[in-house]
Design a protein around this motif. Structure first.
Motif, short mmCIF file in Angstrom:
data_model
loop_
_atom_site.label_atom_id
_atom_site.label_comp_id
_atom_site.label_asym_id
_atom_site.label_seq_id
_atom_site.Cartn_x
_atom_site.Cartn_y
_atom_site.Cartn_z
N THR A 137 -5.54 27.23 4.74
CA THR A 137 -5.72 26.16 3.77
C THR A 137 -5.43 24.80 4.41
OG1 THR A 137 -5.00 27.70 2.05
CG2 THR A 137 -5.11 25.38 1.45
N LEU A 138 -4.39 24.73 5.23
CA LEU A 138 -4.07 23.46 5.91
C LEU A 138 -5.22 23.03 6.82
CD1 LEU A 138 -0.32 24.05 6.85
CD2 LEU A 138 -1.21 22.49 5.09
N ASP A 139 -5.84 23.98 7.51
CA ASP A 139 -7.00 23.65 8.35
C ASP A 139 -8.12 23.03 7.53
OD1 ASP A 139 -5.87 24.44 10.74
OD2 ASP A 139 -6.76 26.45 10.73
N THR A 140 -8.38 23.63 6.37
CA THR A 140 -9.43 23.09 5.50
C THR A 140 -9.07 21.71 5.00
OG1 THR A 140 -10.16 25.29 4.81
CG2 THR A 140 -10.68 23.46 3.33
N LEU A 141 -7.83 21.53 4.55
CA LEU A 141 -7.40 20.22 4.05
C LEU A 141 -7.51 19.15 5.13
CD1 LEU A 141 -4.21 21.30 2.04
CD2 LEU A 141 -6.37 20.51 1.07
N SER A 142 -7.22 19.52 6.37
CA SER A 142 -7.26 18.56 7.47
C SER A 142 -8.68 18.17 7.84
CB SER A 142 -6.55 19.13 8.70
OG SER A 142 -5.18 19.28 8.47
N GLY A 143 -9.63 19.07 7.57
CA GLY A 143 -11.01 18.81 7.97
C GLY A 143 -11.91 18.27 6.89
N GLN A 202 1.23 21.63 11.82
CA GLN A 202 0.02 21.53 10.99
C GLN A 202 0.25 20.61 9.80
OE1 GLN A 202 -1.10 25.96 10.77
NE2 GLN A 202 -3.02 24.92 10.28
N VAL A 203 1.40 20.74 9.17
CA VAL A 203 1.72 19.88 8.04
C VAL A 203 1.75 18.42 8.47
CG1 VAL A 203 3.51 19.24 6.38
CG2 VAL A 203 2.96 21.66 6.75
N ASN A 204 2.42 18.15 9.57
CA ASN A 204 2.51 16.77 10.05
C ASN A 204 1.14 16.20 10.42
OD1 ASN A 204 5.31 16.44 9.76
ND2 ASN A 204 5.71 17.46 11.71
N ALA A 205 0.28 17.04 11.02
CA ALA A 205 -1.06 16.58 11.37
C ALA A 205 -1.86 16.23 10.11
CB ALA A 205 -1.78 17.66 12.17
#
Length: 446
Positions: A137-143, A202-205
């Motif tokens: 989910t974090l990957d999706t949110l970041s992209g 990941q959270v910080n990114a």
């Protein structure tokens, strides 16, 4: 010296005394006006009464952490987790806001993280699965594309992660951003870092990708709303939601001094002998503000109450229990989805200028849609463990569907099921059951 001469010499003293008298009358008038707004009576010669003084006699209910997971709690939790098994998109890692409806918001994405952490604590999933779900989910949110490249849009398609409107139709620019929704997600990211330090990078990114400074100004939350193609910046957060969101942002060092200050816009309304904290501003700049259980149970379950929110929550709970005692009608009110139009309503303790009002987004009264909400019943039982809260859970327990999850609850008017099944309800139930065993999520350890 003549009397006239003495009067002339003393005139400055007379002017001072007259001014003092006028000033005193103005202060008394102002205090009485404040008293009218807060529900407190302030008379001549009385000390200035803060709205918070109405809560001096509220004794916070003791918390009901039991320190173990019973078989019944495990069974309830398994039903709630089934919702997330059914509604998580395998490609994006996002979760449907309602059963099989592929749209979501940042608020509901935060609820999903709460559900994952709770499921891990309760032993429904392994830590590795929890981390894998959050990481995807974090990957999706970041992209995914942001509104104007600034912050997440108000809504996204779960399957494509594209910007959508509230009917889940694609919109090129988006709708704007909800500062409350994003703050709720930010608070759950703090919980993620607490439970899974491996995901901190990941959270910080992700947080570096978002310009959170755009939604904080002068210690307040600022939302972005499109109006005739122009971005309008509006203060967000009313008493209850504002303080909950402020706590979330303070986890990451943001100065939320005005958002956290409940007293600046606080008035107090008596509901069945309980002081109810009400915001003196309009909700969405349309209708008088409402009071629901939601932000207070989130605060208690996730962060742990502070002294003020514990008193507020106690009064709000006791008013609902008092309504049952007086009328025999089970009462557990909050915001909730509906399984028929208009599909969403705020069932309030106080709202729209009256106790127990049910309102739509637009401020329409919908009292026939008042729901005894499943999430609120489980939350009050977890937090306070009273006989009344236990009765609520016992009454609603048969609604749990092992194949779909927990529905919103029962319509008060006829006892029929409000069959809408949502991320928020099932996440709150998981958080409540985890709280019973481990206490507030942000510091819970299995």
């Amino acid at each position: 010296m003549s009397f006239r001469d003495n009067v002339v010499k003393a005139r400055s003293h007379f002017i001072f005394l007259a001014a003092l008298s006028v000033g005193l009358l103005m202060v008394i008038a102002l205090e009485n006006k404040i008293g009218e707004n807060t529900g407190a009576k302030v008379g001549a010669g009385a000390a200035f009464a803060s709205p918070m003084s109405a809560f001096d006699d509220v004794t916070p209910l003791p918390l009901a952490v039991v320190g173990e997971v019973s078989q019944a709690d495990q069974d309830y939790a398994r039903i709630a987790w089934r919702y997330f098994e059914n509604n998580t998109d395998p490609e994006t890692g996002l979760v449907n806001s309602a059963d099989q409806y592929p749209s979501t918001t940042m608020w509901e994405t935060g609820s999903y993280f709460v559900a994952i952490i709770s499921a891990d604590l309760l032993g429904l999933i392994e830590a590795e699965e929890a981390k894998a779900r959050i990481s995807k989910t974090l990957d999706t949110l970041s992209g995914m594309r942001l509104f104007d490249g600034i912050l997440p849009n108000k809504a996204y398609n779960v399957r494509t992660a594209e910007l959508v409107d509230y009917s889940n139709k694609p919109v090129e620019r988006g709708l704007g951003w909800s500062a409350l929704d994003i703050a709720r997600l930010v608070g759950t990211l703090g919980q993620v870092m607490q439970h899974y330090p491996e995901l901190a990078s990941q959270v910080n990114a992700l947080l570096d990708h978002w310009d959170l400074s755009q939604m904080v100004e002068d210690g307040q939350l600022i939302g972005g709303n499109l109006s005739d193609g122009e971005l309008r910046r509006d203060q967000e957060g009313r008493v209850g939601y504002g303080q909950y969101a402020a706590k979330a942002m303070m986890l990451f060092g943001y100065d939320m001094y005005r958002a956290y200050d409940a007293e600046e816009h606080l008035m107090v309304k008596d509901v069945l002998g309980q002081p109810i904290p009400v915001d003196d501003r309009l909700h969405r700049n349309v209708t008088p503000a409402f009071v629901v259980s939601e932000p207070y149970v989130f605060d208690g379950l996730e962060f742990g109450f502070d002294a003020r929110s514990h008193r507020f929550a106690t009064a709000i709970y006791r008013a609902q229990e008092a309504r049952y005692t007086e009328t025999g009608i089970l009462t557990a009110v909050s915001e909730s989805h509906l399984d028929e139009a208009p599909y969403f309503a705020y069932s309030s303790v106080w709202g729209g200028g009256a106790p127990w009002a049910v309102m739509s987004f637009q401020g329409e009264r919908l009292d026939s849609k008042r729901t005894v909400t499943t999430k609120t019943a489980f939350a009050w039982y977890a937090l306070f463990g009273t006989d009344y809260a236990k009765e609520l859970v016992t009454t609603l327990a048969p609604l749990g569907d092992p194949e779909r999850g927990w529905p919103e609850g029962l319509y008060e008017t006829d006892g029929s099921t409000n069959g809408s099944t949502t991320t928020n309800t099932n996440a709150v139930i998981l958080a409540a059951l985890a709280f019973r065993a481990f206490g507030p999520l942000i510091r819970a350890e299995p």
